[in-house]
Scaffold this motif. Structure first.
Motif, PDB file in Angstrom:
ATOM      1  N   THR A 164      36.563  -3.972 -12.036  1.00  0.00           N
ATOM      2  CA  THR A 164      37.190  -2.907 -11.298  1.00  0.00           C
ATOM      3  C   THR A 164      36.042  -1.874 -11.415  1.00  0.00           C
ATOM      4  O   THR A 164      35.079  -1.968 -12.228  1.00  0.00           O
ATOM      5  CB  THR A 164      38.414  -2.273 -12.018  1.00  0.00           C
ATOM      6  N   TYR A 165      35.831  -0.945 -10.404  1.00  0.00           N
ATOM      7  CA  TYR A 165      35.090  -0.022 -10.190  1.00  0.00           C
ATOM      8  C   TYR A 165      35.498   1.300  -9.873  1.00  0.00           C
ATOM      9  O   TYR A 165      36.604   1.586  -9.064  1.00  0.00           O
ATOM     10  CB  TYR A 165      33.734  -0.519  -9.080  1.00  0.00           C
ATOM     11  N   PHE A 166      34.640   2.280  -9.889  1.00  0.00           N
ATOM     12  CA  PHE A 166      35.091   3.692  -9.823  1.00  0.00           C
ATOM     13  C   PHE A 166      33.871   4.592  -9.846  1.00  0.00           C
ATOM     14  O   PHE A 166      32.739   4.305 -10.286  1.00  0.00           O
ATOM     15  CB  PHE A 166      36.226   4.152 -10.616  1.00  0.00           C
ATOM     16  N   GLY A 167      34.184   5.591  -9.091  1.00  0.00           N
ATOM     17  CA  GLY A 167      32.861   6.644  -8.669  1.00  0.00           C
ATOM     18  C   GLY A 167      33.224   7.419  -7.750  1.00  0.00           C
ATOM     19  O   GLY A 167      34.116   7.775  -7.235  1.00  0.00           O
ATOM     20  N   GLY A 168      31.965   8.009  -7.272  1.00  0.00           N
ATOM     21  CA  GLY A 168      31.937   8.999  -5.984  1.00  0.00           C
ATOM     22  C   GLY A 168      31.088   8.585  -5.024  1.00  0.00           C
ATOM     23  O   GLY A 168      30.196   7.667  -5.081  1.00  0.00           O
ATOM     24  N   GLY A 169      30.721   9.388  -3.869  1.00  0.00           N
ATOM     25  CA  GLY A 169      29.977   9.152  -3.102  1.00  0.00           C
ATOM     26  C   GLY A 169      29.699  10.076  -2.010  1.00  0.00           C
ATOM     27  O   GLY A 169      30.060  11.305  -2.145  1.00  0.00           O
ATOM     28  N   TYR A 170      29.318   9.803  -0.827  1.00  0.00           N
ATOM     29  CA  TYR A 170      28.720  10.834   0.188  1.00  0.00           C
ATOM     30  C   TYR A 170      29.105  10.061   1.414  1.00  0.00           C
ATOM     31  O   TYR A 170      28.931   8.578   1.639  1.00  0.00           O
ATOM     32  CB  TYR A 170      27.507  11.153   0.018  1.00  0.00           C
ATOM     33  N   LEU A 171      29.391  10.830   2.292  1.00  0.00           N
ATOM     34  CA  LEU A 171      29.823  10.364   3.885  1.00  0.00           C
ATOM     35  C   LEU A 171      29.219  11.269   4.929  1.00  0.00           C
ATOM     36  O   LEU A 171      29.516  12.493   4.772  1.00  0.00           O
ATOM     37  CB  LEU A 171      31.240   9.891   3.970  1.00  0.00           C
ATOM     38  N   ARG A 172      28.731  10.960   6.101  1.00  0.00           N
ATOM     39  CA  ARG A 172      28.382  11.745   7.067  1.00  0.00           C
ATOM     40  C   ARG A 172      29.360  11.433   8.249  1.00  0.00           C
ATOM     41  O   ARG A 172      29.464  10.540   8.974  1.00  0.00           O
ATOM     42  CB  ARG A 172      26.675  11.167   7.603  1.00  0.00           C
ATOM     43  N   PHE A 173      30.127  12.592   8.527  1.00  0.00           N
ATOM     44  CA  PHE A 173      31.425  12.377   9.608  1.00  0.00           C
ATOM     45  C   PHE A 173      31.261  13.380  10.355  1.00  0.00           C
ATOM     46  O   PHE A 173      30.921  14.781  10.273  1.00  0.00           O
ATOM     47  CB  PHE A 173      32.557  12.483   8.593  1.00  0.00           C
ATOM     48  N   ARG A 174      31.810  12.757  11.762  1.00  0.00           N
ATOM     49  CA  ARG A 174      32.101  13.957  12.684  1.00  0.00           C
ATOM     50  C   ARG A 174      33.503  14.363  12.856  1.00  0.00           C
ATOM     51  O   ARG A 174      34.493  13.611  13.200  1.00  0.00           O
ATOM     52  CB  ARG A 174      31.341  13.508  14.093  1.00  0.00           C
ATOM     53  N   PRO A 175      33.782  15.501  12.712  1.00  0.00           N
ATOM     54  CA  PRO A 175      35.388  15.884  12.509  1.00  0.00           C
ATOM     55  C   PRO A 175      36.016  16.204  13.691  1.00  0.00           C
ATOM     56  O   PRO A 175      37.098  16.255  14.002  1.00  0.00           O
ATOM     57  CB  PRO A 175      35.337  17.170  11.538  1.00  0.00           C
ATOM     58  N   GLY A 176      35.021  16.345  14.841  1.00  0.00           N
ATOM     59  CA  GLY A 176      35.463  16.460  16.173  1.00  0.00           C
ATOM     60  C   GLY A 176      34.621  15.936  17.136  1.00  0.00           C
ATOM     61  O   GLY A 176      33.574  15.997  17.034  1.00  0.00           O
ATOM     62  N   SER A 177      34.967  15.608  18.383  1.00  0.00           N
ATOM     63  CA  SER A 177      34.103  15.104  19.513  1.00  0.00           C
ATOM     64  C   SER A 177      33.137  16.159  19.789  1.00  0.00           C
ATOM     65  O   SER A 177      32.181  15.702  20.287  1.00  0.00           O
ATOM     66  CB  SER A 177      35.038  14.572  20.541  1.00  0.00           C
ATOM     67  N   SER A 178      33.609  17.391  19.775  1.00  0.00           N
ATOM     68  CA  SER A 178      32.468  18.413  20.295  1.00  0.00           C
ATOM     69  C   SER A 178      31.715  19.281  19.168  1.00  0.00           C
ATOM     70  O   SER A 178      31.096  20.313  19.252  1.00  0.00           O
ATOM     71  CB  SER A 178      33.286  19.319  21.079  1.00  0.00           C
ATOM     72  N   LEU A 179      32.023  18.574  17.893  1.00  0.00           N
ATOM     73  CA  LEU A 179      31.274  19.270  16.647  1.00  0.00           C
ATOM     74  C   LEU A 179      30.264  18.500  16.128  1.00  0.00           C
ATOM     75  O   LEU A 179      30.280  17.292  16.180  1.00  0.00           O
ATOM     76  CB  LEU A 179      32.752  19.563  15.583  1.00  0.00           C
ATOM     77  N   GLN A 180      29.557  19.250  15.184  1.00  0.00           N
ATOM     78  CA  GLN A 180      28.440  18.599  14.684  1.00  0.00           C
ATOM     79  C   GLN A 180      28.881  17.672  13.375  1.00  0.00           C
ATOM     80  O   GLN A 180      30.011  17.997  12.882  1.00  0.00           O
ATOM     81  CB  GLN A 180      27.395  19.544  14.074  1.00  0.00           C
ATOM     82  N   LYS A 181      28.184  16.778  12.948  1.00  0.00           N
ATOM     83  CA  LYS A 181      28.409  16.108  11.739  1.00  0.00           C
ATOM     84  C   LYS A 181      28.337  17.066  10.352  1.00  0.00           C
ATOM     85  O   LYS A 181      27.486  18.010  10.332  1.00  0.00           O
ATOM     86  CB  LYS A 181      27.453  14.985  11.742  1.00  0.00           C
ATOM     87  N   ILE A 182      29.211  16.648   9.446  1.00  0.00           N
ATOM     88  CA  ILE A 182      29.276  17.272   8.350  1.00  0.00           C
ATOM     89  C   ILE A 182      29.242  16.143   6.967  1.00  0.00           C
ATOM     90  O   ILE A 182      29.087  15.196   7.385  1.00  0.00           O
ATOM     91  CB  ILE A 182      30.462  18.169   8.050  1.00  0.00           C
TER      92      ILE A 182
END
Length: 248
Positions: A81-99
């Motif tokens: 079993t594993y657990f932890g945290g992380g990071y993601l580069r995501f675009r929340p809208g087609s006309s918006l910048q990635k966050i």
């Protein structure tokens, strides 16, 4: 008086051989035995080298057996079993910048056959978007997504300290894009609508073993989603602790 001298001389001559014999015996006792003090015969250089190589070979063999036993103890567990945290580069809208989004991650793997297992994985992602200028004066709403995936996992490399594995996970995700808009529909400011999404994740994990049952894991991964009927190709990573149990 003359008779006494001759008698004394005869006495000296009679005891002189005995004194000489005693002195010789004493000298022989004081003289060290050459057979005992002689230095031991030294081995030829070639023979000494052979003895040294044989000793080194025995040490290497014992070390190899010890490492093999540690590897066996480490990777003979059926579950992890594993657990932890992380990071993601995501675009929340087609006309918006990635966050940038932070996430938590937890999962369990059942190694059903040797190095091949089945993994169930759960994640939650959280971030703050940066919307375009709009008449509603909502510029930095918070969003969140949750994913529930499962799929095969395979371990490709096993050693005393390091292990490589990979997985392909498929499942469903849910996006909350209107939670920070104050009741405003998220599509009015360029965000995707709230809803479910197909999720596909491909990851490669690097484990550093702290012991047979405990490791630190780093997993760079790719996550595909389809919010708003569009595909989002997201890159990130997860990091955390792996606990192994159920030794077979």
């Amino acid at each position: 008086m003359h008779f006494s001298k001759r008698k004394f001389l005869a006495l000296v001559l009679s005891i002189a051989p005995a004194l000489a014999c005693a002195q010789s015996t004493t000298d022989q006792q004081q003289q060290p035995d050459q057979s005992q003090t002689q230095a031991p015969t030294t081995q030829p250089p070639q023979q000494r080298a052979e003895v040294l190589r044989a000793a080194q070979a025995r040490v290497r063999a014992r070390r190899k057996l010890r490492v093999q036993q540690i590897i066996q103890d480490t990777y003979s567990h059926k579950y992890e079993t594993y657990f932890g945290g992380g990071y993601l580069r995501f675009r929340p809208g087609s006309s918006l910048q990635k966050i940038n989004e932070s996430n938590w991650n937890i999962g369990v793997t059942d190694y059903v056959r040797g190095k091949l297992g089945v993994t169930a994985d759960f994640r939650g992602y959280y971030g703050t978007t940066y919307t375009n200028v709009n008449e509603f004066q909502v510029f930095a709403p918070s969003i969140s997504q949750y994913s529930f995936m499962a799929g095969p996992q395979a371990r490709f490399y096993e050693s005393q300290h390091w292990a490589w594995s990979g997985n392909v996970l498929v499942g469903v995700g849910h996006g909350n894009f209107g939670t920070g808009t104050g009741g405003l529909p998220p599509t009015l400011i360029g965000l995707y609508p709230d809803g479910n999404s197909v999720n596909l994740s491909v990851g490669a994990s690097l484990d550093y073993n702290l012991g047979p049952g405990l490791a630190i894991r780093l997993t760079p991964n790719y996550l595909m989603t389809d919010y708003g009927s569009e595909l989002q190709h997201n890159l990130g990573f997860n990091a955390g602790i792996v606990y192994r149990f159920g030794r077979q």
